[in-house]
Write an enzyme that holds these catalytic residues in place. Structure first.
Site, PDB file in Angstrom:
ATOM      1  N   ASP A   1      18.440  16.300 -13.120  1.00 18.87           N
ATOM      2  CA  ASP A   1      17.324  15.687 -12.393  1.00 18.87           C
ATOM      3  C   ASP A   1      17.724  15.626 -10.916  1.00 18.87           C
ATOM      4  O   ASP A   1      17.551  16.589 -10.185  1.00 18.87           O
ATOM      5  CB  ASP A   1      17.093  14.311 -13.023  1.00 18.87           C
ATOM      6  CG  ASP A   1      15.943  13.536 -12.430  1.00 18.87           C
ATOM      7  OD1 ASP A   1      15.197  14.088 -11.625  1.00 18.87           O
ATOM      8  OD2 ASP A   1      15.782  12.347 -12.774  1.00 18.87           O
TER       9      ASP A   1
ATOM     10  N   ASP B   1      15.285  10.756 -24.575  1.00 21.47           N
ATOM     11  CA  ASP B   1      14.544   9.601 -25.096  1.00 21.47           C
ATOM     12  C   ASP B   1      13.755   8.893 -24.013  1.00 21.47           C
ATOM     13  O   ASP B   1      13.978   9.078 -22.816  1.00 21.47           O
ATOM     14  CB  ASP B   1      15.521   8.589 -25.706  1.00 21.47           C
ATOM     15  CG  ASP B   1      16.298   7.832 -24.632  1.00 21.47           C
ATOM     16  OD1 ASP B   1      16.812   8.486 -23.700  1.00 21.47           O
ATOM     17  OD2 ASP B   1      16.365   6.591 -24.695  1.00 21.47           O
TER      18      ASP B   1
HETATM   19  P1  5GP Z   1      20.623  13.024 -12.800  1.00 22.48           P
HETATM   20  O1  5GP Z   1      21.961  12.372 -12.689  1.00 22.48           O
HETATM   21  O2  5GP Z   1      20.659  14.535 -12.662  1.00 22.48           O
HETATM   22  O3  5GP Z   1      19.600  12.395 -11.871  1.00 22.48           O
HETATM   23  O4  5GP Z   1      20.062  12.700 -14.215  1.00 22.48           O
HETATM   24  C1  5GP Z   1      20.708  13.138 -15.328  1.00 22.48           C
HETATM   25  C2  5GP Z   1      20.445  12.270 -16.527  1.00 22.48           C
HETATM   26  O5  5GP Z   1      19.291  11.441 -16.379  1.00 22.48           O
HETATM   27  C3  5GP Z   1      20.156  13.160 -17.704  1.00 22.48           C
HETATM   28  O6  5GP Z   1      21.345  13.509 -18.375  1.00 22.48           O
HETATM   29  C4  5GP Z   1      19.234  12.315 -18.550  1.00 22.48           C
HETATM   30  O7  5GP Z   1      19.990  11.479 -19.391  1.00 22.48           O
HETATM   31  C5  5GP Z   1      18.501  11.456 -17.546  1.00 22.48           C
HETATM   32  N1  5GP Z   1      17.186  12.025 -17.218  1.00 22.48           N
HETATM   33  C6  5GP Z   1      16.820  12.671 -16.082  1.00 22.48           C
HETATM   34  N2  5GP Z   1      15.522  13.063 -16.140  1.00 22.48           N
HETATM   35  C7  5GP Z   1      15.073  12.657 -17.338  1.00 22.48           C
HETATM   36  C8  5GP Z   1      13.794  12.798 -18.005  1.00 22.48           C
HETATM   37  O8  5GP Z   1      12.816  13.362 -17.513  1.00 22.48           O
HETATM   38  N3  5GP Z   1      13.735  12.267 -19.256  1.00 22.48           N
HETATM   39  C9  5GP Z   1      14.764  11.625 -19.856  1.00 22.48           C
HETATM   40  N4  5GP Z   1      14.566  11.156 -21.078  1.00 22.48           N
HETATM   41  N5  5GP Z   1      15.969  11.479 -19.261  1.00 22.48           N
HETATM   42  C10 5GP Z   1      16.116  12.007 -18.023  1.00 22.48           C
END
Ligand code: 5GP
Length: 193
Positions: A113, A169
């Site tokens: 993300d 989730d």
């Molecule tokens: P980042 O650190 O890249 O912002 O986010 C990574 C983590 O956030 C992912 O491994 C996941 O657990 C959670 N995450 C990010 N986007 C989503 C989404 O659209 N749905 C869900 N369920 N989890 C997300």
């Protein structure tokens, strides 16, 4: 979740309605292709897959079965995400017990993300002097990127909307859905499903 979430066009989880984004068939076809690509590159290297818990466990379990050759798998648990919005700090809640030195590592992430989680984890990994690090993310939201992280293999690039299913989730529910469902943009929110 409603009684049979697989039968209708969308699903209700807690207070939110989600619409289908990627079918189970498309998920499986893409995972098979990713497994073949990794087999071509690592089948002789006994790679160590590292699955980032909790979200990546479903993807990782399909991915290692699509990989043809010796391989091992380990798990780490990092925490940062609450509800449908990412928070700042990352913590290692459960670390790896395996020796990573001189190993070929394949990091398996459910979704990139902002990139914060992968950025944090790659920093940690590099301190263990592995032979190589390859990153695989089932989903990626290019518009949400805040950290520049190398993702060698991506299942699907998607728009910046919250998704559930295939290990992901919403407040604990939806991980067992075999496809991916998306939270519609506010203006698209259906009156009923
Ligand atoms: P980042 O650190 O890249 O912002 O986010 C990574 C983590 O956030 C992912 O491994 C996941 O657990 C959670 N995450 C990010 N986007 C989503 C989404 O659209 N749905 C869900 N369920 N989890 C997300």
């Amino acid at each position: 979740m409603q009684a049979d979430p697989y039968s209708g066009p969308g699903i209700q989880i807690h207070d939110l309605k989600f619409v289908p984004l990627i079918t189970e068939e498309a998920v499986q076809a893409r995972v098979k292709a990713l497994g073949e690509a990794l087999t071509g590159r690592f089948s002789q290297q006994n790679p160590l897959f590292i699955s980032i818990l909790s979200g990546a466990f479903v993807f990782a379990s399909d991915l290692i079965r699509a990989f043809k050759g010796d391989c091992e798998i380990g798990f780490v648990k990092l925490s940062s995400y609450r509800g449908t919005a990412s928070t700042g700090a990352i913590q290692t809640v459960m670390g790896l017990e395996k020796d990573l030195k001189d190993r070929h590592i394949i990091v398996v992430e459910d979704i990139v993300d902002t990139g914060r989680t992968l950025h944090y984890f790659l920093d940690q990994l590099e301190q263990h002097a592995p032979a190589s690090i390859c990153t695989v993310a089932f989903l990626r939201k290019p518009e949400a990127a805040q950290f520049s992280v190398p993702v060698d293999y991506v299942g699907f690039d998607i728009e910046d909307q919250f998704v559930v299913g295939y290990g992901l989730d919403y407040e604990g529910l939806g991980r067992n859905l075999p496809g991916i469902y998306q939270l519609p943009k506010t203006e698209d929110q259906p009156a009923s499903i």
